[in-house]
Write an enzyme that holds these catalytic residues in place. Structure first.
Site, PDB file in Angstrom:
ATOM      1  N   SER A 168      87.320  59.731  22.382  1.00  0.00           N
ATOM      2  CA  SER A 168      88.099  58.779  21.599  1.00  0.00           C
ATOM      3  C   SER A 168      89.558  59.193  21.624  1.00  0.00           C
ATOM      4  CB  SER A 168      87.576  58.772  20.158  1.00  0.00           C
ATOM      5  OG  SER A 168      88.588  58.317  19.268  1.00  0.00           O
ATOM      6  N   HIS A 208      58.694  47.609  15.755  1.00  0.00           N
ATOM      7  CA  HIS A 208      59.662  47.119  14.751  1.00  0.00           C
ATOM      8  C   HIS A 208      60.723  48.166  14.456  1.00  0.00           C
ATOM      9  CE1 HIS A 208      56.521  44.078  13.797  1.00  0.00           C
ATOM     10  NE2 HIS A 208      55.712  45.107  13.967  1.00  0.00           N
ATOM     11  N   LYS A 226      84.739  63.008  19.216  1.00  0.00           N
ATOM     12  CA  LYS A 226      83.815  61.996  19.732  1.00  0.00           C
ATOM     13  C   LYS A 226      83.329  62.241  21.154  1.00  0.00           C
ATOM     14  CE  LYS A 226      83.363  58.075  18.040  1.00  0.00           C
ATOM     15  NZ  LYS A 226      82.116  57.502  17.564  1.00  0.00           N
ATOM     16  N   GLU A 252      76.606  51.585  26.980  1.00  0.00           N
ATOM     17  CA  GLU A 252      77.116  50.393  26.281  1.00  0.00           C
ATOM     18  C   GLU A 252      77.660  49.360  27.266  1.00  0.00           C
ATOM     19  OE1 GLU A 252      79.081  51.638  22.213  1.00  0.00           O
ATOM     20  OE2 GLU A 252      79.557  53.076  23.756  1.00  0.00           O
TER      21      GLU A 252
END
Ligand code: ARG
Length: 480
Positions: free
Chosen positions: A287, A166, A293, A300
């Site tokens: 970024s 979970h 970043k 992704e």
């Protein structure tokens, strides 16, 4: 486009004879499949060579014609491979292009290559040959990834990491255990592909358009020549079966799903909050506005492309769902989804492997994650079970200890012996050594469990698997 025009030239559509008028240019553009099926050019030639050989050996055409056809096809094969021959995209499909080029090159005998054959059995053959050729390359990529994951595992049989259910701290495991877990999913993906390959190992050639042939074709001879195990048993089924496209795309979907889930973990683990993993700068992006970043874009993108692969499966299933026997032109739409899904999962496998291979693991952070989340509460219960207490009672005792620890904002192992004894008199000083994360992991010696001993045997089983698959390599150069 040329193939719709009524010329007597070899490059007119294969079916032009019956028509007074050629199709509209827009119609031609709409129905052509050469941009998609061109990648099966070498498979198409291979099939035609075997067919021509059989036509010669059965006396359906002369031996001289058969050998002229084979030589002509070999010259096409060579020139396509070298780039000397370019595909003519005005051809309706790859079959038309190769047949027309053959007749250009060898004249009249070229017109005999399609004897006893239809593009309906030809395309079914090409697809099977193509899959038999390229799937081993995909499987080799799976094996490479398992090899990389088990290398990480070998270096980390004692690297503690919290195990989750979970998405909450559950019980401690090791990084090795975690890497082996994904390796086994990939091993199943490999096996599923091997299994699907078994089902396409039958040649459909000789099924003709739908009803076989009145000519004395020798289907078994062609099948043997092409390295198939045998021939398909029913001509109607042979030209209208696309189960294999669906089955392979289903295998690709499942494989992609595993990569996607693993990618999700990498995205999570690369956050400042988790900080379990440090992705290589080569496999991260920045970024345009936030200078600090370092983003896990590759993980992704793999996760993001999963929907596309599933979409291909849905497209195939839906395309087939209403088709009566036998061949229907709808089936031409099988290749794009099949190839799209294959290309996607293949590139994702490559990228994922590079990304994970170059990642650095923050072992101290992962080990620290095993502290303080009461991941050892089950081990307190198991301690009492070993002393004869029923598990349900022991669960309650451990829960009471957890409650005291939560109320005092301390770890379970920080409770003093009196506090433990207030939960159960059976608890003695030895509990402290038995509930460290390391002790919890090492105690779990059940087969498949996280103890270093048991994980090492998983690693060696997986390495054995890698070794047994390693020589498998496709022999054909072109895998577009
Ligand atoms: N391009 C077709 C396909 O991929 C080949 C078979 C064409 N057959 C036909 N009767 N038009 O399915």
């Amino acid at each position: 486009m040329k193939h719709g025009t009524l010329t007597t030239d070899n490059h007119a559509a294969l079916w032009h004879g019956r028509f007074k008028e050629g199709p509209d240019a827009a119609a031609v553009e709409f129905e052509t499949s050469i941009y998609v099926d061109e990648r099966m050019a070498f498979d198409d030639i291979k099939g035609s060579k075997a067919h021509a050989k059989m036509l010669g050996e059965t006396g359906i055409i002369s031996k001289a014609e058969s050998s002229k056809i084979i030589k002509g096809l070999e010259s096409i094969e060579k020139d396509l491979a070298s780039g000397k021959l370019k595909i003519d995209y005005s051809a309706e499909d790859i079959h038309s292009f190769i047949e027309a080029t053959l007749t250009d090159r060898i004249g009249e005998p070229g017109k005999k290559v399609h004897t006893g054959r239809s593009r309906n059995d030809q395309i079914a053959l090409d697809e099977r040959l193509y899959l038999k050729r390229v799937i081993p390359d995909l499987q080799a990529k799976i094996v490479k990834l398992i090899d990389v994951l088990t290398d990480i595992a070998s270096d980390n049989t004692k690297t503690l990491i919290p195990g989750f259910t979970h998405m909450q701290h559950a019980q401690p495991v090791t990084l090795a255990h975690h890497m082996c877990a994904w390796s086994w999913s990939l091993e199943r993906d490999y096996e599923r592909l091997s299994d699907a390959l078994k089902r396409i190992d039958y040649s459909p050639l000789g099924s003709g358009a739908l009803a076989g042939s009145g000519l004395p074709l020798n289907r078994e001879m062609v099948a043997r020549e092409l390295g198939f195990k045998g021939v398909t048993p029913n001509s109607l089924d042979s030209v209208s079966d696309r189960d294999y496209c669906i089955e392979f795309t289903s295998c690709f979907s499942m494989l992609q799903m595993h990569l996607s889930r693993f990618s999700e973990e990498i995205v999570l683990w690369a956050t400042t909050e988790f900080n379990f993993v440090n992705l290589s700068e080569k496999w991260s992006t920045g970024s345009s506005i936030m200078p600090q970043k370092k983003n896990p874009d590759f993980a992704e993108l793999i996760r993001g492309r999963t929907g596309k692969v599933y979409g291909q499966l849905a497209a195939l299933m839906t395309m087939m769902k209403g088709l009566p026997l036998s061949y229907d032109r709808d089936m031409q739409e099988d290749k794009e989804p099949l190839f799209n899904a294959l290309d996607c999962v293949s590139s994702c496998l490559t990228v994922f492997t590079y990304m994970i291979e170059s990642a650095k693991w923050n072992k101290e952070v992962m080990a620290a994650g095993c502290e303080g989340g009461y991941l050892n509460a089950t081990d307190v219960a198991d301690y009492l079970v070993r002393k004869g207490m029923p598990f349900r009672t022991a669960h309650g005792v451990s829960a009471k200890a957890v409650r005291i620890a939560i109320d005092n904002n301390v770890k379970l192992e920080d409770l003093c012996i009196e506090e433990f004894k207030s939960c159960s008199e059976l608890i003695d000083e030895d509990i402290y050594d038995l509930i460290t994360p390391k002790a919890c992991v090492e105690a779990r010696k059940t087969t498949g469990g996280p103890s270093s001993e048991k994980v090492k045997s998983q690693i060696s089983a997986l390495k054995k698997f890698v070794k047994s698959c390693s020589p498998k390599k496709s022999t054909v150069k072109k895998n577009k």
